[in-house]
Design a protein around this motif. Structure first.
Motif, PDB file in Angstrom:
ATOM      1  N   PHE A 692      40.071  41.804  40.080  1.00 27.84           N
ATOM      2  CA  PHE A 692      40.507  41.481  41.452  1.00 27.84           C
ATOM      3  C   PHE A 692      40.587  42.773  42.249  1.00 27.84           C
ATOM      4  CE2 PHE A 692      43.835  41.118  44.674  1.00 27.84           C
ATOM      5  CZ  PHE A 692      43.374  40.022  45.404  1.00 27.84           C
ATOM      6  N   ASN A 693      40.002  42.772  43.431  1.00 33.82           N
ATOM      7  CA  ASN A 693      40.005  43.954  44.281  1.00 33.82           C
ATOM      8  C   ASN A 693      40.349  43.547  45.711  1.00 33.82           C
ATOM      9  OD1 ASN A 693      39.604  46.666  45.041  1.00 33.82           O
ATOM     10  ND2 ASN A 693      37.535  46.184  45.732  1.00 33.82           N
ATOM     11  N   ASN A 721      40.081  45.739  59.241  1.00 30.12           N
ATOM     12  CA  ASN A 721      40.024  44.418  58.649  1.00 30.12           C
ATOM     13  C   ASN A 721      40.321  44.498  57.157  1.00 30.12           C
ATOM     14  OD1 ASN A 721      37.235  44.175  56.998  1.00 30.12           O
ATOM     15  ND2 ASN A 721      36.927  45.491  58.801  1.00 30.12           N
ATOM     16  N   TYR A 722      40.713  43.368  56.616  1.00 35.87           N
ATOM     17  CA  TYR A 722      41.017  43.249  55.196  1.00 35.87           C
ATOM     18  C   TYR A 722      39.952  42.380  54.526  1.00 35.87           C
ATOM     19  CZ  TYR A 722      45.665  44.864  56.609  1.00 35.87           C
ATOM     20  OH  TYR A 722      46.700  45.598  57.125  1.00 35.87           O
ATOM     21  N   SER A 723      39.699  42.676  53.276  1.00 31.15           N
ATOM     22  CA  SER A 723      38.794  41.836  52.512  1.00 31.15           C
ATOM     23  C   SER A 723      39.147  41.932  51.028  1.00 31.15           C
ATOM     24  CB  SER A 723      37.332  42.243  52.727  1.00 31.15           C
ATOM     25  OG  SER A 723      36.454  41.304  52.126  1.00 31.15           O
ATOM     26  N   TRP A 724      38.569  41.053  50.245  1.00 34.13           N
ATOM     27  CA  TRP A 724      38.873  41.048  48.809  1.00 34.13           C
ATOM     28  C   TRP A 724      37.766  40.308  48.071  1.00 34.13           C
ATOM     29  CZ3 TRP A 724      39.885  36.239  46.420  1.00 34.13           C
ATOM     30  CH2 TRP A 724      40.073  35.173  47.310  1.00 34.13           C
ATOM     31  N   PHE A 725      37.677  40.595  46.809  1.00 34.67           N
ATOM     32  CA  PHE A 725      36.776  39.815  45.964  1.00 34.67           C
ATOM     33  C   PHE A 725      37.366  39.741  44.564  1.00 34.67           C
ATOM     34  CE2 PHE A 725      35.052  44.156  45.729  1.00 34.67           C
ATOM     35  CZ  PHE A 725      34.960  44.355  44.369  1.00 34.67           C
ATOM     36  N   THR A 726      36.999  38.699  43.855  1.00 33.15           N
ATOM     37  CA  THR A 726      37.507  38.498  42.504  1.00 33.15           C
ATOM     38  C   THR A 726      36.441  37.813  41.669  1.00 33.15           C
ATOM     39  OG1 THR A 726      39.335  37.556  41.203  1.00 33.15           O
ATOM     40  CG2 THR A 726      38.511  36.235  43.017  1.00 33.15           C
ATOM     41  N   ARG A 727      36.525  38.023  40.362  1.00 32.70           N
ATOM     42  CA  ARG A 727      35.613  37.344  39.450  1.00 32.70           C
ATOM     43  C   ARG A 727      36.321  37.102  38.131  1.00 32.70           C
ATOM     44  NH1 ARG A 727      30.552  40.660  38.911  1.00 32.70           N
ATOM     45  NH2 ARG A 727      31.259  41.784  40.735  1.00 32.70           N
ATOM     46  N   VAL A 728      35.906  36.041  37.456  1.00 32.25           N
ATOM     47  CA  VAL A 728      36.451  35.687  36.153  1.00 32.25           C
ATOM     48  C   VAL A 728      35.283  35.401  35.220  1.00 32.25           C
ATOM     49  CG1 VAL A 728      37.874  34.075  34.847  1.00 32.25           C
ATOM     50  CG2 VAL A 728      38.555  34.734  37.148  1.00 32.25           C
ATOM     51  N   ASN A 729      35.334  35.982  34.036  1.00 32.33           N
ATOM     52  CA  ASN A 729      34.299  35.784  33.026  1.00 32.33           C
ATOM     53  C   ASN A 729      34.955  35.214  31.780  1.00 32.33           C
ATOM     54  OD1 ASN A 729      32.457  36.098  30.891  1.00 32.33           O
ATOM     55  ND2 ASN A 729      31.507  37.879  31.831  1.00 32.33           N
ATOM     56  N   SER A 730      34.530  34.039  31.373  1.00 35.93           N
ATOM     57  CA  SER A 730      35.086  33.383  30.193  1.00 35.93           C
ATOM     58  C   SER A 730      33.988  33.184  29.159  1.00 35.93           C
ATOM     59  CB  SER A 730      35.691  32.023  30.567  1.00 35.93           C
ATOM     60  OG  SER A 730      36.071  31.304  29.402  1.00 35.93           O
ATOM     61  N   ARG A 731      34.299  33.564  27.911  1.00 37.24           N
ATOM     62  CA  ARG A 731      33.330  33.383  26.833  1.00 37.24           C
ATOM     63  C   ARG A 731      34.005  32.696  25.655  1.00 37.24           C
ATOM     64  NH1 ARG A 731      28.764  37.383  24.383  1.00 37.24           N
ATOM     65  NH2 ARG A 731      28.293  36.121  22.570  1.00 37.24           N
ATOM     66  N   VAL A 732      33.373  31.644  25.174  1.00 34.10           N
ATOM     67  CA  VAL A 732      33.945  30.833  24.100  1.00 34.10           C
ATOM     68  C   VAL A 732      32.946  30.769  22.946  1.00 34.10           C
ATOM     69  CG1 VAL A 732      34.818  28.561  23.452  1.00 34.10           C
ATOM     70  CG2 VAL A 732      35.281  29.468  25.732  1.00 34.10           C
ATOM     71  N   SER A 733      33.429  31.047  21.732  1.00 32.67           N
ATOM     72  CA  SER A 733      32.613  30.907  20.524  1.00 32.67           C
ATOM     73  C   SER A 733      32.899  29.544  19.906  1.00 32.67           C
ATOM     74  CB  SER A 733      32.933  32.023  19.529  1.00 32.67           C
ATOM     75  OG  SER A 733      32.595  33.282  20.063  1.00 32.67           O
TER      76      SER A 733
END
Length: 846
Positions: A692-693, A721-733
């Motif tokens: 998250f940034n 101005n304000y801004s943001w970005f986020t990412r989620v990485n999920s890995r399942v075996s």
């Protein structure tokens, strides 16, 4: 008040630690692997009392060394490292500073299968000074390009145009194996799309580099490390992929290592089609603000690319302390991009006027060759070494386009239709020489010094011709002969040491720049000579094992290159045109960060607060050119009985302003932000990584220019101005050797003085299965599942207001098959451990 009390307590603890440091003894030594004699980074050293009560502990550094303070006494000292047998020194009496020498650790064969699963899941390694993204098991990027790899790295974003930014800052230096790799003059985004993802071993992200690093890149450094086997014997992998839209490739990484040499190679072929689309709805105004007309622009791309890449190299072990490495890299790519554009014109009242059709067939040929040689001399096992490197590279890019611009349904092509052709021939030569010297001394102290010389010469011959009366006439407005020369000589020195739990690193870099930007066809010569000091300072404190805090400062520079300074632009559109600015000045950035790293059993947290202050920052601005695209409306054709035109009665001329987009230097930019990275392993079969940034971007400055009427125009670009970005990485075996991966990302809305950008959400997914006794893997991935990765923005100028949507690449589906040549699982895990220890980054780090 509570915060003040907390701060006073922490200050008291720090002072107490310093006051009593003299009453403690320092326990030091080095941990190396028994078989390969390589240092083990991040091995755990635990100091316990004889009844197994933990007193202190720490981790080994990149050279396998450790230094831990404990009160005098008798202790059991334990050494642990993943997939290795634990080692212990029992009942060791510590009466003063004690060096335990070298501790050997042997692999534990009984843990290899288990560790292979762990290594398979560990795709992101969070360190205090950088993040390392291991590509090997990322299913989503298989069959893709290096651009796809970067788009999955925490903190990095690749926008729909393919441009790379770090924490929202596009002033990023992209390196390959620590070298610029001919990315200066070329379109970096295009080069990254041509290299296959399978050729990448890992990506290092350094947000605030020290003085040992090249000062280029105000936003930080991204180093792409290509694959190079480390296990003895013959090993490697072959990846075949196919997809829709067309995405076909074959890539091989092959390696043979013996006691005397290491041979490595990477061979690849790819054919890709990346269809995309673009639309702009524009409303034009007169000087009183009244609407004059509307233009809706619709564009479809194909972007077909066929490419070959090959690299061959050898590490020659001259003796136990000296390694000579030579490599050659060759890349050849051809492509074409047929682009269809429709312009629908409307009167001021919204009624339809006419449709123009513009067909632009671009053809491109690109080839690159690079030779690198390096000599590494290790004087001892303590890190005393000399590293000498040389790199020579040459590239050629040839691009031509045929443009037909016609009015659909017209019977008077000689009046209404336009035919043009463009040609761009670019040649680049680069040389890079570097010498680095490292001298450790004392306990935990190290001195470094070095030289780096970078020499670049780029020539771009661009021409545009228009067909008039069956004769091709050169258009001087879109033709240029640009010569760019850049010579940068740099020297650096830095000193670092550790005192108890405190570590510091102070450095100073000096760079002398000699830049020439010459428009030879216009006899316009521009020389920019300057030299700058780039200081850096880093301070860190280790509260306990796995808990660190740091503060850092560095100064950086951004030099404009390539299409930023080239006045010629593509004529895909004839009313919205990009043109470079040869008079751009470099921008200087002061970067400050405060970081905190905490490791628990299943969670690793890295957080950073940062401030970047940039002077003479350049930003894209839109302005009227003073030229207009004119078409006749309301005319009438007089025809005879055979439906032949015998007379044309002219109607009214309607002029559409041609809008230019160019980069310019503005006064100052302030960027404030904070970032969180979290690795969470709730179960052995499930791994989650989140990033998250959030940042604030503030511009203070005016843009002044003289318009086509001779008037001085001042545009105020003050904006916050304000801004943001986020990412989620999920890995399942999953059972049966099946793995499932899901990525989701969101980029928040942002704006500047002329543009307002909407937020972008997108998601990728992949599923894979190991077959043939885990020697092979078959995987299926889908990038941009929802087909939603589009840049959407509104631009506002006094003359025009427009809404734009742009999708660089539509949804992609890829099926890939990977086969691995590995002698044994033990060798396979040895290579994975070597990857984690960071081979290949030394050159960049100086």
């Amino acid at each position: 008040m509570k915060k003040l009390q907390t701060s006073l307590v922490l200050l008291l603890l720090l002072c107490t630690s310093i006051m009593f440091s003299q009453s403690k003894a320092k326990v030091s030594g080095q941990v190396i692997e028994q078989d390969t004699k390589q240092p083990l980074e991040f091995a755990t050293v635990t100091i316990q009392t004889t009844d197994n009560q933990t007193v202190s502990g720490g981790l080994t550094d990149i050279n396998g060394k450790y230094s831990i303070d404990v009160p005098p006494g008798t202790y059991n000292i334990k050494f642990d490292f993943i997939s290795f047998k634990s080692t212990a020194i029992k009942s060791k009496a510590i009466t003063g500073n004690t060096n335990l020498g070298v501790t050997l650790m042997a692999p534990d064969a009984t843990l290899l299968n288990e560790i292979e699963i762990v290594a398979d899941r560990s795709t992101v390694d969070i360190k205090l000074d950088k993040r390392v993204y291991n590509v090997g098991k990322d299913m989503i990027v298989r069959g893709g390009s290096v651009s796809d790899v970067l788009d999955n790295v925490p903190s990095i974003s690749v926008d729909p145009d393919g441009n790379v930014s770090l924490r929202g800052n596009d002033g990023v230096t992209i390196l390959i194996d620590g070298r610029p790799s001919n990315l200066a003059g070329s379109n970096v985004a295009e080069v990254l799309r041509l290299l296959p993802a399978e050729s990448v071993e890992k990506v290092e992200v350094i947000t605030n580099p020290s003085a040992r690093y090249d000062a280029e890149g105000g936003g930080g450094i991204v180093n792409i490390i290509l694959r190079k086997g480390k296990a003895n014997g013959f090993n490697g992998s072959v990846v075949a992929s196919t997809g829709y839209p067309d995405n076909h490739g074959l890539n091989a990484n092959l390696n043979y290592r013996s006691d005397n040499y290491n041979l490595f190679s990477n061979l690849g072929y790819s054919y890709r089609s990346s269809p995309g689309n673009f639309s702009t709805d524009s409303e034009y105004f007169d000087e009183e603000g009244n609407t004059t007309n509307f233009v809706n622009e619709r564009r479809d791309y194909e972007r077909e690319r066929q490419g070959y890449n090959a690299s061959f190299g050898a590490d020659i072990f001259l003796n136990k302390t000296t390694t000579w490495t030579n490599s050659i890299n060759v890349r050849d790519n051809d492509g074409e991009n047929p682009t269809e554009t429709y312009y629908d014109y409307f009167f001021a009242d919204g009624s339809f006027d006419e449709t123009r059709y513009r067909y632009n067939l671009e053809e491109e040929e690109s080839d690159n060759i690079q030779f690198s040689s390096s000599l590494l001399k290790k004087f001892n096992d303590e890190g005393h070494k000399l590293d000498v490197n040389l790199s020579l590279a040459k590239s050629n890019d040839y691009e031509k386009a045929q443009i037909d611009d016609i009015v659909i349904g017209t019977t008077t092509p000689e009046v209404d239709n336009i035919f043009q052709r463009t040609l761009s021939d670019e040649e680049e030569d680069r040389a890079l020489a570097q010498v680095d010297y490292v001298l450790p001394f004392g306990e935990g102290s190290q001195f470094e010094a070095g030289y780096r010389g970078s020499f670049l010469e780029l020539t771009t011959d661009a021409q545009t011709e228009t067909l008039e009366n069956d004769i091709w006439i050169i258009d001087p407005n879109f033709s240029s002969l640009l010569e760019y020369k850049e010579n940068v000589n740099a020297f650096y020195a830095q000193y670092g040491s550790k005192i108890g739990k405190f570590s510091y690193l102070l450095g100073l870099r000096w760079e002398d720049s000699d830049i020439e930007v010459n428009l030879l066809d216009r006899e316009d010569f521009n020389t920019k000579k300057y030299n700058n000091f780039f200081p850096s300072a880093f301070l860190s404190y280790e509260f306990s094992e796995g808990t660190n805090a740091s503060i850092s400062y560095s100064r950086r520079i951004n030099r404009p290159r390539g299409w930023f300074i080239n006045p010629f632009s593509s004529l895909v559109s004839n009313i919205n045109i990009f043109t470079g600015n040869p008079d751009l000045d470099p921008s200087m950035t002061d970067a400050m960060e405060v970081g905190f790293l905490k490791k628990w059993n299943k969670v690793t947290l890295s957080s950073t607060a940062y401030v970047n202050i940039t002077k003479d920052v350049y930003q894209f601005v839109r302005r009227e050119s003073g030229e207009f695209f004119t078409q006749v409306v309301g005319g009438e054709d007089i025809v005879n009985d055979n439906n032949e035109v015998i007379e044309v009665i002219d109607g009214e001329d309607v002029r559409t302003p041609i809008i230019l987009t160019s980069p310019v230097n503005l006064a100052k930019q302030y960027r404030y932000g904070f970032e969180f990275d979290v690795n969470y392993n709730p179960y052995r079969w499930w791994r989650i990584n989140g990033n998250f940034n959030f940042f604030k971007n503030q511009i203070d400055g005016d843009y002044t220019y003289t318009n086509f009427l001779g008037e001085t125009i001042v545009q105020n670009f003050d904006n916050s101005n304000y801004s943001w970005f986020t990412r989620v990485n999920s890995r399942v075996s999953l059972p049966l050797d099946i793995n499932w991966q899901l990525n989701a990302r969101y980029t928040g809305p942002r704006e500047n003085a002329q543009s307002r950008y909407k937020g972008i959400f997108s998601a990728d997914t992949a599923i894979s299965k190991d077959i043939l006794n885990e020697r092979a893997t078959i995987s299926l991935n889908v990038r941009d599942i929802l087909n939603s990765r589009k840049r959407k923005l509104t631009n506002t100028l006094p003359q025009v207001e427009s809404y734009t949507e742009m999708q660089w690449r539509e949804r992609q589906i890829t099926l890939s098959f990977t086969y691995r040549f590995n002698p044994s699982k033990a060798d396979k895990n040895q290579e994975q451990r070597g990857n984690q220890q960071g081979d290949g980054g030394d050159f960049m780090g100086k």
